[in-house]
Design an enzyme around this catalytic site. Structure first.
Site, short mmCIF file in Angstrom:
data_model
loop_
_atom_site.label_atom_id
_atom_site.label_comp_id
_atom_site.label_asym_id
_atom_site.label_seq_id
_atom_site.Cartn_x
_atom_site.Cartn_y
_atom_site.Cartn_z
N THR A 38 51.71 47.10 19.54
CA THR A 38 51.35 46.28 18.38
C THR A 38 49.84 46.15 18.31
OG1 THR A 38 53.41 45.04 18.37
CG2 THR A 38 51.50 43.96 17.39
N GLN A 111 59.70 51.83 15.97
CA GLN A 111 60.48 50.90 16.77
C GLN A 111 60.99 49.78 15.84
OE1 GLN A 111 58.74 47.99 19.56
NE2 GLN A 111 59.87 49.05 21.17
N HIS A 187 64.44 48.07 19.23
CA HIS A 187 63.76 47.18 20.18
C HIS A 187 64.75 46.10 20.64
CE1 HIS A 187 60.78 45.24 22.43
NE2 HIS A 187 59.82 45.10 21.53
N ASN A 190 61.94 42.57 25.76
CA ASN A 190 60.79 41.66 25.69
C ASN A 190 61.07 40.31 25.04
OD1 ASN A 190 59.37 43.62 26.98
ND2 ASN A 190 58.12 44.23 25.23
N TYR A 192 62.87 39.46 22.42
CA TYR A 192 63.03 39.38 20.98
C TYR A 192 64.52 39.23 20.62
CZ TYR A 192 58.09 40.57 20.99
OH TYR A 192 56.73 40.55 21.23
N ARG A 239 65.25 50.37 23.57
CA ARG A 239 64.38 49.84 24.62
C ARG A 239 65.00 48.60 25.23
NH1 ARG A 239 58.00 47.93 24.18
NH2 ARG A 239 57.29 49.20 25.92
N ASN A 247 57.97 36.25 26.92
CA ASN A 247 58.37 35.46 25.76
C ASN A 247 59.41 34.40 26.12
OD1 ASN A 247 56.67 36.50 23.69
ND2 ASN A 247 57.91 38.35 23.62
N GLY A 330 51.63 53.10 27.71
CA GLY A 330 51.26 52.19 26.64
C GLY A 330 49.77 51.98 26.55
N ARG A 331 49.24 51.01 27.30
CA ARG A 331 47.83 50.65 27.18
C ARG A 331 46.86 51.81 27.39
NH1 ARG A 331 48.37 45.65 31.06
NH2 ARG A 331 50.14 46.94 31.67
#
Length: 383
Positions: A38, A111, A187, A190, A192, A239, A247, A330-331
């Site tokens: 994101t 996603q 997704h 995480n 959600y 995922r 979260n 990712g990062r």
């Protein structure tokens, strides 16, 4: 041997990490995946902007790009300036992105995302409360126009509303294909919405979507079935984050049994892959409790994609030990548009600027440099 020499040796040791691999109907150019990130660069209306076209095209050398979390409806949004895929203008914006990635030989999935309770009324249509399986306030934040803002107590979904959200996933999958995406990722990680249903820590329902493990998994499995019917299971991934409490989603009381049940049931839909966050999202890879991630891999009939804190050495080791089929980064992709090439030749990585992770324009987004040709030659010669 110096650290630099070790990295070069690791990069050039025999490995299939950089070789083509089959995923569903596609031949990927390598086993390296760009994980969803994101970045909050879309318009207020959730439309992909020209900068996003450039950003993803720069990273098309990944075997597969999984584009950032993409809202399936206005209600699904929990972060400002995130893209959607629920109207024609959004589809048209994404079509520019997919065309640019395909022009450079890449493959790209979006996603599909519904944040559930990880939102704020200022991001919801009409300023209403976010929704969730149960009305439990998360100790978490949502990225609003005013910055990161504490979440509020959500409204528990009525049983009759759940079918409409599943329909939103179905429409989003149809729109993704219309936008030129090669497939989609669901997704379900995480903390959600889908994971909020799955875990007994966040799901206190007493209807057909709560209580037993089978009931708590029902929403996830119905979403997966709906999306697979649209795209074909071989073009769908999902995922999962069985060990991550992000979260404010405390772990399920029996994560091994719950996630093994889910993965086994997902086999019915012939999905392309499961995308597993190994450990705590953006945190420790090793988590106590004796969870066997390889049990999930053995149970699932498709490809196993590993994610969380991978560097070159870990990725090479995972392939040599056959612990994963695909490795998601990712990062590192934030600051390294040519990450595959840098890993392949053992070149240094650019360091990302955290201040530009969310929102803004080109700075810290599309202005990270790729290696010039002379550096590529020099790195190879050093080996």
């Amino acid at each position: 041997m110096t650290d630099s020499a070790k990295k070069t040796e690791q990069a050039q040791a025999p490995s299939d990490l950089f070789q083509p691999v089959r995923l569903g109907p596609y031949q990927l150019t390598n086993r390296i995946v760009m994980a969803p990130l994101t970045r909050s660069r879309a318009s207020e209306d959730g439309i992909a902007c020209p900068l996003m076209v450039e950003y993803y095209a720069q990273r098309a050398s990944a075997g597969l790009i999984i584009a950032e979390g993409t809202n399936i409806s206005p209600q699904a949004r929990g972060y400002a300036f995130t893209p959607g895929i629920y109207n024609e203008m959004q589809v048209a914006g994404w079509r520019q992105v997919t065309a640019a990635v395909h022009a450079r030989g890449g493959r790209i999935f979006p996603q599909l995302w519904h944040v559930g309770r990880i939102s704020h009324p200022s991001l919801q249509p009409g300023g209403v409360l976010p929704v969730a399986p149960s009305a439990i306030c998360p100790k978490a934040t949502s990225y609003t126009g005013a910055g990161f803002t504490p979440c509020v107590t959500p409204r528990a979904l009525g049983t009759g509303e759940i079918a409409e959200i599943i329909e939103q996933y179905r429409r989003a999958a149809r729109n993704a294909l219309a936008a030129g995406f090669d497939g989609v990722e669901i997704h379900a990680a995480n903390g959600y919405l889908i994971e909020q249903f799955l875990r007994d820590s966040t799901n206190k329902r007493t209807d057909a979507y709560g209580g037993s493990r089978e009931n708590r998994a029902r929403f996830l499995l119905e979403v997966a079935e709906a999306v697979a019917r649209v795209c074909g299971g071989e073009r769908v991934g999902i995922r999962l984050s069985p060990l991550s409490p992000v979260n404010d989603a405390a772990l399920d009381s029996d994560p091994q049994a719950t996630y093994a049940y889910v993965v086994e049931r997902l086999n019915a839909f012939n999905l392309a892959y499961i995308h597993i966050i190994e450990g705590v999202t953006q945190g420790a890879r090793e988590v106590g409790g004796g969870f066997d991630l390889q049990l999930l891999r053995r149970t699932f009939k498709g490809s196993y994609m590993a994610n969380n804190g991978y560097d070159l050495a870990l990725a090479l080791a995972a392939r040599r030990r056959n612990l994963a089929d695909l490795i998601a980064f990712g990062r590192p992709y934030i600051a390294n548009p040519d990450l595959v090439e840098r890993l392949r030749i053992g070149a240094p990585l650019n360091v990302p600027d955290r201040k530009t992770f969310f929102g803004g324009a080109a700075a810290g987004y599309t202005d990270y440099p790729a290696l010039p040709p002379v550096e590529k030659v020099g790195a190879l010669a050093a080996g």
